[in-house]
Scaffold this motif. Structure first.
Motif, short mmCIF file in Angstrom:
data_model
loop_
_atom_site.label_atom_id
_atom_site.label_comp_id
_atom_site.label_asym_id
_atom_site.label_seq_id
_atom_site.Cartn_x
_atom_site.Cartn_y
_atom_site.Cartn_z
N LEU A 136 -3.77 12.22 -40.81
CA LEU A 136 -3.56 12.08 -42.26
C LEU A 136 -4.37 10.91 -42.80
CD1 LEU A 136 0.30 12.69 -42.68
CD2 LEU A 136 -1.56 14.29 -43.09
N MET A 137 -4.34 9.78 -42.05
CA MET A 137 -5.13 8.61 -42.48
C MET A 137 -6.62 8.94 -42.51
SD MET A 137 -3.20 5.69 -40.25
CE MET A 137 -4.32 4.36 -40.61
N SER A 138 -7.04 9.75 -41.54
CA SER A 138 -8.46 10.06 -41.41
C SER A 138 -8.98 10.95 -42.54
CB SER A 138 -8.70 10.73 -40.06
OG SER A 138 -10.02 11.13 -39.93
N ILE A 139 -8.15 11.90 -42.99
CA ILE A 139 -8.66 12.87 -43.98
C ILE A 139 -8.13 12.61 -45.39
CG2 ILE A 139 -9.19 14.71 -42.32
CD1 ILE A 139 -6.62 16.08 -43.09
N ALA A 140 -7.43 11.49 -45.56
CA ALA A 140 -6.98 11.16 -46.93
C ALA A 140 -8.15 10.65 -47.75
CB ALA A 140 -5.88 10.11 -46.87
N ILE B 29 -14.48 23.61 -47.12
CA ILE B 29 -13.77 23.09 -45.93
C ILE B 29 -14.30 21.69 -45.59
CG2 ILE B 29 -13.41 23.43 -43.44
CD1 ILE B 29 -13.55 26.49 -44.03
N THR B 30 -15.63 21.53 -45.64
CA THR B 30 -16.24 20.24 -45.29
C THR B 30 -15.79 19.13 -46.23
OG1 THR B 30 -18.17 21.45 -44.54
CG2 THR B 30 -18.44 19.09 -44.78
N GLU C 112 -20.07 32.60 -47.91
CA GLU C 112 -19.79 31.89 -46.67
C GLU C 112 -20.14 30.40 -46.81
OE1 GLU C 112 -18.56 32.79 -43.51
OE2 GLU C 112 -17.84 34.48 -44.69
N ARG C 113 -21.29 30.13 -47.45
CA ARG C 113 -21.74 28.75 -47.63
C ARG C 113 -20.75 27.97 -48.50
NH1 ARG C 113 -26.38 29.42 -50.19
NH2 ARG C 113 -27.65 29.72 -48.35
N ASN C 114 -20.33 28.60 -49.58
CA ASN C 114 -19.36 27.94 -50.47
C ASN C 114 -18.06 27.63 -49.75
OD1 ASN C 114 -21.08 27.97 -52.60
ND2 ASN C 114 -20.28 29.85 -53.50
N ARG C 115 -17.62 28.60 -48.93
CA ARG C 115 -16.36 28.39 -48.19
C ARG C 115 -16.50 27.23 -47.21
NH1 ARG C 115 -14.41 33.60 -45.41
NH2 ARG C 115 -14.49 34.34 -47.55
#
Lengths: 149, 66
Positions: free
Chosen positions: A69-73, A17-18, A10-13
């Motif tokens: 998209l700009m935020s997470i690129a 994601i983070t 769970e921690r790895n997942r």
């Protein structure tokens, strides 16, 4: 699978994601989508006739996608300092977003009634207004923090 | 936290950019560390330790307000 393995899994997942980022070129894709959408918003407002409410909603969603998209690129030089600054900028965006959501309806209501008596009735902000504000704050604070690093 | 990265870098005759490339960060990150604006992670500190061939304690020191 024992309990410890499940917790680790769970921690790895969560960590995956983070730390998820889109490739760097998505920043430019986001800018292009945002710019085209803003131009289309002006075209819709001043050059189109008839019922274009559906187009307005579509363009709002497109603008949000472009800014997301700009935020997470990924950054050109992504390292632990830029990751820290990015997290700080998300914290800024979240806190100011909540304050904005709480305060802004009263400001709009107050200003409207001061400018012309019996102005607008009180109404909450829409999802677009809140999300665009949060994305703007995130992008601006991230680039400001990066400039002063 | 105080550090003597700038001195260690000068001993090895490295620019900020050279050092940044060697440990896989940006030049601005090295600049921020040298100016005590940013405290690096343990991983980065250990990478510097390997590069300078010195223990971390030799170039990172706790200051009074830590």
């Amino acid at each position: 699978m024992n309990k410890q393995n499940i917790v680790d899994c769970e921690r790895n997942r969560l960590e995956k994601i983070t730390s998820f980022r889109l490739p760097q070129y998505f920043y430019k894709v986001g800018i292009a989508i945002g710019a085209i959408t803003i131009i289309m918003m002006f075209v819709r407002a001043f050059a189109m006739e008839g019922d274009t409410e559906w187009l307005k909603h579509l363009l709002q969603k497109t603008l949000l996608i472009g800014m997301l998209l700009m935020s997470i690129a990924r950054d050109k030089e992504e390292d632990e300092l830029t990751i820290k600054l990015r997290m700080q900028s998300y914290a800024w965006a979240f806190i100011t977003g909540v304050v904005y959501t709480l305060v802004m309806p009263y400001v709009e209501f107050g200003v409207s009634n001061v400018v012309h008596s019996g102005g607008e009735v009180y109404q909450d902000l829409g999802d677009f207004q809140i999300l665009i504000f949060m994305l703007l704050v995130q992008l601006m604070s991230y680039h400001t923090l990066k400039r002063y690093r | 936290m105080q550090n003597t990265i700038k001195v260690e870098r000068a001993i090895l005759n490295l620019t900020q950019d050279d050092l940044a490339k060697k440990i896989g960060v940006s030049r601005q990150t090295i600049n921020s560390i040298e100016a005590n604006r940013y405290v690096p992670s343990t991983v980065l500190a250990l990478k510097l330790s390997v590069l300078f061939n010195k223990p971390v304690n030799d170039f990172f020191k706790l200051s009074d307000d830590d």
